[in-house]
Design an enzyme around this catalytic site. Structure first.
Site, PDB file in Angstrom:
ATOM      1  N   ALA A 154       0.812  -1.219   0.000  1.00 21.19           N
ATOM      2  CA  ALA A 154       0.000   0.000   0.000  1.00 21.19           C
ATOM      3  C   ALA A 154       0.844   1.268   0.000  1.00 21.19           C
ATOM      4  O   ALA A 154       0.484   2.269  -0.632  1.00 21.19           O
ATOM      5  CB  ALA A 154      -0.945  -0.008   1.197  1.00 21.19           C
ATOM      6  N   LYS A 165      -0.735 -17.327  -1.221  1.00 22.87           N
ATOM      7  CA  LYS A 165       0.652 -16.821  -1.194  1.00 22.87           C
ATOM      8  C   LYS A 165       1.091 -16.447   0.212  1.00 22.87           C
ATOM      9  O   LYS A 165       2.281 -16.492   0.533  1.00 22.87           O
ATOM     10  CB  LYS A 165       0.810 -15.641  -2.166  1.00 22.87           C
ATOM     11  CG  LYS A 165      -0.129 -14.456  -1.925  1.00 22.87           C
ATOM     12  CD  LYS A 165       0.411 -13.432  -0.960  1.00 22.87           C
ATOM     13  CE  LYS A 165      -0.598 -12.345  -0.677  1.00 22.87           C
ATOM     14  NZ  LYS A 165      -0.086 -11.325   0.249  1.00 22.87           N
TER      15      LYS A 165
END
Length: 321
Positions: A136, A186
């Site tokens: 982010a 993941k």
């Protein structure tokens, strides 16, 4: 077009900034009044992105379904464990919206993806997902990032129009839940690479382990019917970023486990990682998955991590042929 982002955390604020370049107005919903005030008065979310100025067409509001009327698209960026209750709090205001999940998590023990939870609670037939190798703090600063859009072609074009930028690279799959599942999977292998980090003897060793992790991840994707996603941003890209970069919360979690640190059971990252690992373990029952098993056992008993690593190394040292 007005677009709403529900969730003013790190990723929600970053995706609001990305959307602000293409949407006429972006409404960013937060749970705390001080966050709303900080964004609207100071033009930044100082709790997550201090010093990063948000564009003027982003307006923060408290979470309230009554203000969604003008929005055609709603992006969900809330913690996975809170999604169902937040959607319910919006009453019927999401029923006719196009909803995009940005959430990397799975409901356990229900074993439902976030898009499934949204569809179940809203009755909406237009629920999509986005995922990819996106920290982010880089996304909000306009650094080049890749995103996979999970939607039918018609809606994928609309979502791409909202995300488009010279620094956003997009790919696409119609497999909405598959795109989400990559984002869950993941995380397990990022934890694994963190756990194994202290045992790595060199770059040959590191990249051999990365290959074993990615191979096992592909085995699961193929078993679940999501095999075509391995080379998308949501697949290989997100796996590589999360497994090799120390900014990754899941890799950091693995590093702590590898040092026999017992983690706080109240930690959000611990709760979400355990939920994901348990869910994937249940979904893949019957498959031989030594990496997943090593991570699961270590999460349960970090003080025995050396034993579980030795058992894992014994297993992978046996030839497959």
């Amino acid at each position: 077009m007005m677009v709403t982002v529900i969730g003013a955390g790190s990723f929600g604020t970053a995706i609001a900034q990305v959307l602000s370049w293409n949407a006429e107005r972006v409404r960013l919903m937060a749970r705390r009044s001080e966050v709303v005030e900080n964004i609207n008065r100071m033009r930044e979310n100082s709790a997550y992105h201090p010093g990063v100025k948000l564009r003027d067409n982003i307006e923060a509001t408290l979470m309230d379904g009554s203000v969604l009327e003008e929005s055609e698209y709603v992006f969900m960026a809330v913690p996975s464990g809170n999604l169902r209750s937040i959607v319910r709090s919006m009453n019927s205001s999401l029923e006719d919206k196009k909803i995009v999940s940005c959430i990397k998590g799975i409901e356990h023990p229900g074993l439902k993806t976030m898009s499934s939870v949204i569809r179940e609670e809203t009755g909406s037939r237009t629920v999509f997902s986005i995922s990819g190798p996106n920290f982010a703090d880089e996304l909000i600063r306009g650094m080049t990032s890749g995103i996979t859009v999970g939607a039918s072609t018609r809606y994928a074009r609309e979502i791409a129009g909202l995300l488009k930028s010279p620094r956003i690279i997009l790919d696409h799959s119609e497999n909405v839940e598959g795109v989400e599942f990559c984002g869950i999977l993941k995380n397990v292998y990022a934890v694994a690479m963190g756990i194994l980090d202290g045992q790595i003897t060199g770059e040959n060793h590191r990249h051999s382990l990365l290959t074993l992790c990615f191979r096992e991840m592909n085995l699961i994707l193929n078993e679940m019917g999501y095999g075509e996603l391995h080379d998308r941003f949501c697949g290989f890209g997100d796996f590589l970023l999360t497994s090799t970069t120390d900014k990754s919360r899941n890799r950091t979690l693995g590093l702590m486990l590898g040092k026999k640190m017992r983690l706080s059971e109240d930690s959000t990252i611990t709760i979400e990682s355990l939920r994901s690992i348990r869910a994937i373990r249940e979904l893949t029952e019957g498959l031989e998955l030594p990496v997943l098993e090593m991570v699961y056992l270590t999460m349960q008993e970090p003080e025995n991590v050396n034993l579980y690593i030795r058992e894992f190394q014994d297993r992978i040292s046996r030839p497959e042929f």
